[in-house]
Each structure stands twice: as C-alpha cells, then as structure tokens.
Design a protein around this motif. Structure first.
Motif, PDB file in Angstrom:
ATOM      1  N   GLU A   3      68.733  79.409 -10.762  1.00 30.37           N
ATOM      2  CA  GLU A   3      68.112  78.692  -9.659  1.00 30.37           C
ATOM      3  C   GLU A   3      69.179  77.973  -8.835  1.00 30.37           C
ATOM      4  O   GLU A   3      70.227  77.583  -9.337  1.00 30.37           O
ATOM      5  N   LYS A   4      68.881  77.759  -7.554  1.00 27.23           N
ATOM      6  CA  LYS A   4      69.780  77.026  -6.672  1.00 27.23           C
ATOM      7  C   LYS A   4      69.104  75.736  -6.241  1.00 27.23           C
ATOM      8  O   LYS A   4      67.955  75.741  -5.806  1.00 27.23           O
ATOM      9  N   PHE A   5      69.829  74.619  -6.362  1.00 29.25           N
ATOM     10  CA  PHE A   5      69.277  73.314  -5.984  1.00 29.25           C
ATOM     11  C   PHE A   5      69.752  72.948  -4.587  1.00 29.25           C
ATOM     12  O   PHE A   5      70.954  73.003  -4.291  1.00 29.25           O
ATOM     13  N   THR A   6      68.841  72.542  -3.729  1.00 31.21           N
ATOM     14  CA  THR A   6      69.188  72.161  -2.355  1.00 31.21           C
ATOM     15  C   THR A   6      68.528  70.855  -1.924  1.00 31.21           C
ATOM     16  O   THR A   6      68.547  70.513  -0.741  1.00 31.21           O
ATOM     17  N   GLY A   7      67.915  70.138  -2.852  1.00 30.46           N
ATOM     18  CA  GLY A   7      67.165  68.935  -2.491  1.00 30.46           C
ATOM     19  C   GLY A   7      68.014  67.691  -2.374  1.00 30.46           C
ATOM     20  O   GLY A   7      69.251  67.734  -2.301  1.00 30.46           O
ATOM     21  N   LYS A   8      67.329  66.541  -2.362  1.00 31.46           N
ATOM     22  CA  LYS A   8      67.982  65.234  -2.261  1.00 31.46           C
ATOM     23  C   LYS A   8      68.041  64.588  -3.642  1.00 31.46           C
ATOM     24  O   LYS A   8      67.069  64.654  -4.407  1.00 31.46           O
ATOM     25  N   VAL A   9      69.186  63.978  -3.961  1.00 30.11           N
ATOM     26  CA  VAL A   9      69.391  63.368  -5.276  1.00 30.11           C
ATOM     27  C   VAL A   9      69.578  61.859  -5.121  1.00 30.11           C
ATOM     28  O   VAL A   9      70.352  61.410  -4.267  1.00 30.11           O
ATOM     29  N   ALA A  10      68.882  61.086  -5.955  1.00 30.64           N
ATOM     30  CA  ALA A  10      69.103  59.636  -6.037  1.00 30.64           C
ATOM     31  C   ALA A  10      69.795  59.348  -7.365  1.00 30.64           C
ATOM     32  O   ALA A  10      69.331  59.804  -8.423  1.00 30.64           O
ATOM     33  N   THR A  27      79.987  65.896  -1.774  1.00 31.07           N
ATOM     34  CA  THR A  27      81.062  66.661  -1.140  1.00 31.07           C
ATOM     35  C   THR A  27      80.825  68.158  -1.215  1.00 31.07           C
ATOM     36  O   THR A  27      81.602  68.932  -0.661  1.00 31.07           O
ATOM     37  N   ARG A  28      79.763  68.559  -1.900  1.00 32.43           N
ATOM     38  CA  ARG A  28      79.405  69.979  -1.948  1.00 32.43           C
ATOM     39  C   ARG A  28      78.079  70.248  -1.233  1.00 32.43           C
ATOM     40  O   ARG A  28      77.397  71.225  -1.524  1.00 32.43           O
ATOM     41  N   GLY A  29      77.728  69.353  -0.320  1.00 34.39           N
ATOM     42  CA  GLY A  29      76.625  69.619   0.585  1.00 34.39           C
ATOM     43  C   GLY A  29      75.279  69.071   0.201  1.00 34.39           C
ATOM     44  O   GLY A  29      74.284  69.329   0.894  1.00 34.39           O
ATOM     45  N   ILE A  30      75.197  68.293  -0.884  1.00 30.97           N
ATOM     46  CA  ILE A  30      73.924  67.708  -1.305  1.00 30.97           C
ATOM     47  C   ILE A  30      73.793  66.303  -0.720  1.00 30.97           C
ATOM     48  O   ILE A  30      74.742  65.512  -0.736  1.00 30.97           O
ATOM     49  N   ASP A  31      72.611  65.980  -0.195  1.00 33.60           N
ATOM     50  CA  ASP A  31      72.349  64.619   0.272  1.00 33.60           C
ATOM     51  C   ASP A  31      72.098  63.719  -0.936  1.00 33.60           C
ATOM     52  O   ASP A  31      71.203  63.992  -1.756  1.00 33.60           O
ATOM     53  N   VAL A  32      72.889  62.658  -1.033  1.00 35.73           N
ATOM     54  CA  VAL A  32      72.833  61.770  -2.196  1.00 35.73           C
ATOM     55  C   VAL A  32      72.602  60.337  -1.743  1.00 35.73           C
ATOM     56  O   VAL A  32      73.241  59.857  -0.803  1.00 35.73           O
ATOM     57  N   PRO A  77      64.773  55.239  -3.640  1.00 36.37           N
ATOM     58  CA  PRO A  77      64.076  56.015  -2.616  1.00 36.37           C
ATOM     59  C   PRO A  77      63.239  57.137  -3.222  1.00 36.37           C
ATOM     60  O   PRO A  77      63.271  57.371  -4.440  1.00 36.37           O
ATOM     61  N   GLU A  78      62.520  57.844  -2.381  1.00 35.15           N
ATOM     62  CA  GLU A  78      61.932  59.112  -2.805  1.00 35.15           C
ATOM     63  C   GLU A  78      63.023  60.175  -2.782  1.00 35.15           C
ATOM     64  O   GLU A  78      63.871  60.194  -1.891  1.00 35.15           O
ATOM     65  N   ALA A  79      63.003  61.057  -3.772  1.00 40.03           N
ATOM     66  CA  ALA A  79      64.024  62.100  -3.865  1.00 40.03           C
ATOM     67  C   ALA A  79      63.465  63.268  -4.662  1.00 40.03           C
ATOM     68  O   ALA A  79      62.400  63.175  -5.282  1.00 40.03           O
ATOM     69  N   ASP A  80      64.215  64.361  -4.657  1.00 37.96           N
ATOM     70  CA  ASP A  80      63.824  65.542  -5.433  1.00 37.96           C
ATOM     71  C   ASP A  80      64.321  65.466  -6.871  1.00 37.96           C
ATOM     72  O   ASP A  80      63.777  66.120  -7.757  1.00 37.96           O
ATOM     73  N   ALA A  81      65.390  64.700  -7.066  1.00 40.34           N
ATOM     74  CA  ALA A  81      65.946  64.531  -8.406  1.00 40.34           C
ATOM     75  C   ALA A  81      66.516  63.130  -8.530  1.00 40.34           C
ATOM     76  O   ALA A  81      67.024  62.557  -7.554  1.00 40.34           O
ATOM     77  N   TYR A  82      66.431  62.586  -9.747  1.00 38.40           N
ATOM     78  CA  TYR A  82      66.964  61.262 -10.049  1.00 38.40           C
ATOM     79  C   TYR A  82      67.906  61.379 -11.239  1.00 38.40           C
ATOM     80  O   TYR A  82      67.556  61.987 -12.258  1.00 38.40           O
TER      81      TYR A  82
END
Length: 418
Positions: A3-10, A27-32, A77-82
């Motif tokens: 699987e590829k992860f592309t969501g937002k991480v908190a 630095t690898r393109g994920i919004d954190v 915040p709300e995020a896809d992963a914590y």
C-alpha cells in the motif's frame, strides 16, 4: 503490492523521536502536523529551528518548514494517521508511567475519523497498545476497534518502537529495520505504508505485544552486557589488573564481544526499559534485575574512588569532564555523569569542583545547589586541577594532549586516555 500512504500525519510529541520522525515524513512529501504541549518547542519548530542538538536535524527541520510540509501546534488536529511519541518515564516503584501516553490517546480520540491509523512509538511495557485501544474506546464507543473477530475496524492500532541512537538519529531513522506490531495483521499492514515513505530498512510485521517486548529486550540485552563489563572492571580493579587490556584480549576470540565498562548507564532507554520487563514478571527476571543493580551502582563506586584520591591532597581541585549521558550529544537524561559529579560535590563540600561539557551551557538542576561546583571550560579546569575525572568521551576531551594531564591524578572511566 504494498500500500502507498499519501495522507496527513499528526505526530504527538516533538522530542528526540517525534521531531526527527516528522521531518523524515515531511521531507518526502507528506503533510505533517507536529503537536507539543510546550509552546517554546512549537514556536521554535514553527520558525524552522530545533530545540535540541542532533546532527543533520536542523537542516531537515528548516527545509521541511520552508516547504510548507511541516507545521507545529499545541492542539491535536484531524489527520489520517497519528504517531504518539511522548515520554514513558518510570516511577519511583520502577514501573512505567503511562500518563503521557494516556493523555495523548484521549486527546486523539475526539479527532479520529474512520480509516485512521494510530501508532504508538513510545517505548512501553507489553500490553500498552491494548491500553491505548481501551482509552480510545472509552471516549469513542461509536468506533469499531480492531480485534480478532472484527475484520474491518474503523481505526487501526499499532506499536512501532523507535530503534535509533542519539547522535545518529537522522541516519538510523532511515536505514534501520522497523518493527510494526499491529493489534491485527491488517493494522500492521496499514501502518507499514506510513513507514515505507522513508524507511529503507526491512519492515518487520508482527503483533503489538511482540513489538513492545522486542524493544525492551533489545535494551535489556545491552544492559546485561554492560553490567558484565562493569562487573569485570570491579574484579580487575580488585586484582590490580588493567580491565581495558583484559577486554581487548578477550575480544580477540571470534565469538566474544564484551562491551566497555563505564561510570554507569544513561539515557532514557537502557536504564529504564529492563525495569519494564522486571515489573511484568518480577519472579522470572533475576538476571535483568541484577544487571540493573550493577549498573546503577557504578556512579557511587566512581565517586567513592575519586573522593578517596582527593584525600591525598590538602586542598585539591577536581575537574570532571562530561555531563551528558553519552558522547557528542547534549542529552543529560538519566546521565550517570551528572550523578557522579553530584556525589563527589556532596562528599567533598570543601573541595573546588569544576564540571565541564561542551554540549551543556548551564548546570543541571541536580547540580545547581552545590556551592563548591562550577561549570567551566575544560582546558581551564584541567590546567587548574589536581584530579581529572573523564566521565564522557566527547571528541574535544579525547583530543586533549597528554602533556596537559602530566603530574595530575587522572581517573579515566572510559579508557580513552590509555
């Protein structure tokens, strides 16, 4: 196919693990979104600055913030992963204090959306990830939590312990293998997609309890080996034998690799993690308990040796080199060097004592109350000292010319001036 992860991480906790993890992703393109309760840390990160010293981290933080991929806040915040990366200190009873993990779990719970991944990175006793599930479940009874009979839960819970060495965090964060322990296999697979964003080492999938125990075992293994070296040091000292020569010779055997003795064991992991195992099975862990006691006793032994050497002088001056828990970092957590200096200052209240460390700008709280103790430049302190005690092998200390030490009593606890 992975699987590829592309969501937002908190990331909850912007300390020695949380902040490097944040920039590895950003630095690898994920919004954190980095979350910390300390406003000064949030402000520093928001400016692209780092609140502690770690090679290569400052450039990475500055770049991630400039790219707009990393922001910091005090609010979850709300995020896809914590990713929970908060401290797990141990109590006076030598059990894990999970209050920070519980607080983080309860702060995350109201923000969880279906499909979210919750990762516990904080080093924890076996069963802690299940506790996180319980805390979240109390606050969010509307969510289907993962367990063996629930093939499609609303959220995915995982333990992924950090396995990095201070001073090399930014390298090892990328290159080390990662253990991903899920409440269910599907949970582990979902979290693995996050770590594949930056991890080049092998991703090892397992269950949560095994992942929790594996991290503790790694550090307990090192603790036992260090205790062996420290005990050999005590015996060699008693027999008037050079322990460094003994270990050098013994390590020439192809199946022997004895670690180095020292003034104790420091940092947040090795002195703490074995106690989590002992607390879980106290009747079955006498070796781990004894190893901890051997290593915990080293600062007192070193201090007693220095105090005994001071009796040779009418009015001695003592220079103690090193305060951090290991070489070339600014981290003083559980530092045996700080404890040694405290014991010397307490045992010799009328003796002038200098504490020296190129990575420490002010005396730690434990040392601040001693009137006979001053923080000094190492060269000045050594030149003025009758007794020099090397506690941490910082590069500037290792490079010190032996002629500067001539005529002085030298107690080298690290074996670097032999």
């Amino acid at each position: 196919m992975d699987e590829k992860f592309t969501g937002k991480v908190a990331i909850i906790g912007l300390g020695y693990i949380g902040l490097p993890t944040a920039v590895a992703l950003a630095t690898r393109g994920i919004d954190v979104i980095g979350v910390d309760l300390n406003p000064s840390i949030v402000q520093a990160v928001s400016r692209g600055e780092v609140p502690f010293a770690e090679p290569d981290l400052a450039v990475a933080v500055s770049g991630a913030v400039a790219m707009g991929r990393l922001v910091a806040t005090t609010e979850v915040p709300e995020a896809d992963a914590y990713i929970i990366a908060v401290p797990t200190p141990f109590t006076a009873e030598r059990t894990a204090d999970l209050s920070y993990v519980e607080s983080a779990s309860r702060q995350i719970a109201p923000k969880l959306r279906r499909g979210a991944v919750v990762v516990l990175e904080s080093t924890s006793p076996p069963g802690t990830t299940d506790k996180v599930k319980g805390w979240i479940g109390e606050m969010r009874p509307d969510l289907k939590l993962p367990h063996d009979t629930e093939p499609q839960p609303d959220i995915h819970l995982v333990h992924c312990p950090e396995r990095v060495l201070p001073g090399r965090i930014m390298i090892e964060m990328i290159t080390n293998d990662r253990i991903i322990g899920g409440i269910t296999p599907r949970c582990a697979q979902k979290a693995a997609a996050i770590y594949r964003v930056f991890a080049q080492g092998e991703i090892l999938l397992t269950d949560a309890a095994s992942a929790e125990m594996a991290k503790l075992v790694e550090n307990a293994y090192r603790d036992v080996n260090i205790a062996f070296a420290n005990e050999i040091s005590l015996i060699s000292e008693y027999l008037h034998i050079d322990v460094w020569e003994v270990i050098r010779l013994a390590n020439r055997h192809p199946r022997v690799n004895i670690l180095s003795p020292g003034p104790g064991v420091g940092g947040h992991c090795i002195p703490v993690d074995p106690w989590f195992i002992v607390a879980a099975a106290p009747e079955l862990s006498p070796l781990l308990k004894t190893a901890r006691e051997v290593n915990d006793g080293r600062p007192n032994h070193v201090a007693e040796q220095v105090i005994a050497k001071a009796q040779r002088f009418r009015a001695p001056s003592i220079a103690c080199l090193g305060l951090t828990f290991k070489a070339n970092v600014d981290d003083i957590r559980e530092s045996p060097a700080v404890e040694v200096v405290s014991l010397i200052a307490k045992g010799l209240p009328d003796v002038e004592i200098s504490a020296c460390d190129p990575y420490v700008s002010e005396l730690p709280p434990l040392l601040g109350s001693y009137e006979n103790l001053r923080l000094k430049n190492a060269v000045q302190a050594v030149d003025e000292a009758d007794i020099v005690v090397l506690l941490v092998e910082h590069e500037p200390f290792k490079a010190m010319r032996h002629t500067r030490l001539g005529g002085k009593v030298v107690y080298d606890t690290r074996g670097v001036w032999r």
